[in-house]
Design a protein around this motif. Structure first.
Motif, PDB file in Angstrom:
ATOM      1  N   SER A 166       0.826  -1.202   0.000  1.00  0.00           N
ATOM      2  CA  SER A 166       0.000   0.000   0.000  1.00  0.00           C
ATOM      3  C   SER A 166       0.863   1.256   0.000  1.00  0.00           C
ATOM      4  O   SER A 166       0.581   2.229  -0.706  1.00  0.00           O
ATOM      5  CB  SER A 166      -0.924  -0.010   1.219  1.00  0.00           C
ATOM      6  N   MET A 167       1.928   1.233   0.795  1.00  0.00           N
ATOM      7  CA  MET A 167       2.829   2.383   0.849  1.00  0.00           C
ATOM      8  C   MET A 167       3.591   2.557  -0.466  1.00  0.00           C
ATOM      9  O   MET A 167       3.839   3.680  -0.897  1.00  0.00           O
ATOM     10  CB  MET A 167       3.791   2.234   2.022  1.00  0.00           C
ATOM     11  N   ALA A 168       3.932   1.452  -1.105  1.00  0.00           N
ATOM     12  CA  ALA A 168       4.615   1.538  -2.404  1.00  0.00           C
ATOM     13  C   ALA A 168       3.698   2.179  -3.441  1.00  0.00           C
ATOM     14  O   ALA A 168       4.132   3.033  -4.223  1.00  0.00           O
ATOM     15  CB  ALA A 168       5.071   0.157  -2.858  1.00  0.00           C
ATOM     16  N   LEU A 169       2.426   1.788  -3.444  1.00  0.00           N
ATOM     17  CA  LEU A 169       1.468   2.403  -4.365  1.00  0.00           C
ATOM     18  C   LEU A 169       1.344   3.890  -4.074  1.00  0.00           C
ATOM     19  O   LEU A 169       1.381   4.715  -4.992  1.00  0.00           O
ATOM     20  CB  LEU A 169       0.097   1.735  -4.255  1.00  0.00           C
ATOM     21  N   ALA A 170       1.206   4.239  -2.812  1.00  0.00           N
ATOM     22  CA  ALA A 170       1.080   5.648  -2.430  1.00  0.00           C
ATOM     23  C   ALA A 170       2.270   6.454  -2.939  1.00  0.00           C
ATOM     24  O   ALA A 170       2.101   7.546  -3.487  1.00  0.00           O
ATOM     25  CB  ALA A 170       0.974   5.764  -0.908  1.00  0.00           C
ATOM     26  N   GLN A 171       3.463   5.912  -2.791  1.00  0.00           N
ATOM     27  CA  GLN A 171       4.667   6.633  -3.194  1.00  0.00           C
ATOM     28  C   GLN A 171       4.755   6.810  -4.704  1.00  0.00           C
ATOM     29  O   GLN A 171       5.077   7.900  -5.183  1.00  0.00           O
ATOM     30  CB  GLN A 171       5.923   5.916  -2.677  1.00  0.00           C
ATOM     31  N   VAL A 172       4.450   5.752  -5.476  1.00  0.00           N
ATOM     32  CA  VAL A 172       4.561   5.900  -6.931  1.00  0.00           C
ATOM     33  C   VAL A 172       3.491   6.836  -7.471  1.00  0.00           C
ATOM     34  O   VAL A 172       3.746   7.583  -8.414  1.00  0.00           O
ATOM     35  CB  VAL A 172       4.562   4.547  -7.687  1.00  0.00           C
ATOM     36  N   SER A 212      -2.017   5.961   1.821  1.00  0.00           N
ATOM     37  CA  SER A 212      -2.110   4.525   2.124  1.00  0.00           C
ATOM     38  C   SER A 212      -3.319   4.210   2.988  1.00  0.00           C
ATOM     39  O   SER A 212      -3.290   3.300   3.801  1.00  0.00           O
ATOM     40  CB  SER A 212      -0.843   4.024   2.824  1.00  0.00           C
ATOM     41  N   ASP A 213      -4.395   4.971   2.829  1.00  0.00           N
ATOM     42  CA  ASP A 213      -5.580   4.798   3.662  1.00  0.00           C
ATOM     43  C   ASP A 213      -6.690   4.018   2.987  1.00  0.00           C
ATOM     44  O   ASP A 213      -7.802   3.972   3.503  1.00  0.00           O
ATOM     45  CB  ASP A 213      -6.135   6.169   4.074  1.00  0.00           C
ATOM     46  N   THR A 214      -6.428   3.429   1.839  1.00  0.00           N
ATOM     47  CA  THR A 214      -7.465   2.714   1.119  1.00  0.00           C
ATOM     48  C   THR A 214      -6.860   1.518   0.391  1.00  0.00           C
ATOM     49  O   THR A 214      -5.667   1.515   0.084  1.00  0.00           O
ATOM     50  CB  THR A 214      -8.177   3.645   0.116  1.00  0.00           C
ATOM     51  N   VAL A 215      -7.688   0.538   0.129  1.00  0.00           N
ATOM     52  CA  VAL A 215      -7.276  -0.606  -0.670  1.00  0.00           C
ATOM     53  C   VAL A 215      -7.974  -0.453  -2.019  1.00  0.00           C
ATOM     54  O   VAL A 215      -9.187  -0.654  -2.119  1.00  0.00           O
ATOM     55  CB  VAL A 215      -7.671  -1.941  -0.002  1.00  0.00           C
ATOM     56  N   PRO A 216      -7.245  -0.057  -3.040  1.00  0.00           N
ATOM     57  CA  PRO A 216      -7.880   0.223  -4.326  1.00  0.00           C
ATOM     58  C   PRO A 216      -8.313  -1.053  -5.051  1.00  0.00           C
ATOM     59  O   PRO A 216      -7.689  -2.098  -4.927  1.00  0.00           O
ATOM     60  CB  PRO A 216      -6.799   0.957  -5.119  1.00  0.00           C
ATOM     61  N   THR A 217      -9.393  -0.929  -5.787  1.00  0.00           N
ATOM     62  CA  THR A 217      -9.879  -2.023  -6.617  1.00  0.00           C
ATOM     63  C   THR A 217      -9.130  -2.021  -7.949  1.00  0.00           C
ATOM     64  O   THR A 217      -8.462  -1.032  -8.294  1.00  0.00           O
ATOM     65  CB  THR A 217     -11.386  -1.864  -6.896  1.00  0.00           C
TER      66      THR A 217
END
Length: 111
Positions: free
Chosen positions: A34-40, A72-77
């Motif tokens: 989740s943090m990796a997604l947030a950063q990119v 990083s507060d959500t789990v994206p679909t």
């Protein structure tokens, strides 16, 4: 914690014997992804010179949703990830295996 305890904790971590339950290890893995997604997403948005509002409009999302993704507060679909990739003018690649998970964002060529 004194130095001998720190050394022991470090050695356990390096050998994978950190004493954490499998559930905690899985939670760490999920948080890392989740943090990796947030950063990119944040890095690409900044590289494009977009505000969260501008990115949200180009993705068909709300600014609040972009903020939650970057925090990083959500789990994206999967559909949301597809919208993000389109709005970020990039390909989003997620590789998940039993041992590891990685995420890369590759900018599309402007052609």
């Amino acid at each position: 914690m004194n130095h001998s305890r720190w050394r022991l904790a470090r050695e356990k971590a390096l050998t994978g014997e950190d004493g954490r339950s499998p559930e905690l290890k899985e939670l760490d893995r999920e948080i890392s992804l989740s943090m990796a997604l947030a950063q990119v997403v944040y890095d690409r948005r900044k590289a494009l010179g977009l505000s969260q509002e501008q990115l949200a409009r180009s993705c068909g999302l709300t600014q609040a949703k972009i903020s939650r993704i970057e925090g990083s507060d959500t789990v994206p679909t999967l559909p949301l990830l597809a919208k993000l990739a389109k709005g970020l003018e990039a390909s989003l690649n997620i590789a998940i295996s039993e041992e590891d998970a990685s995420l890369t964002l590759t900018a599309r060529d402007a052609a």
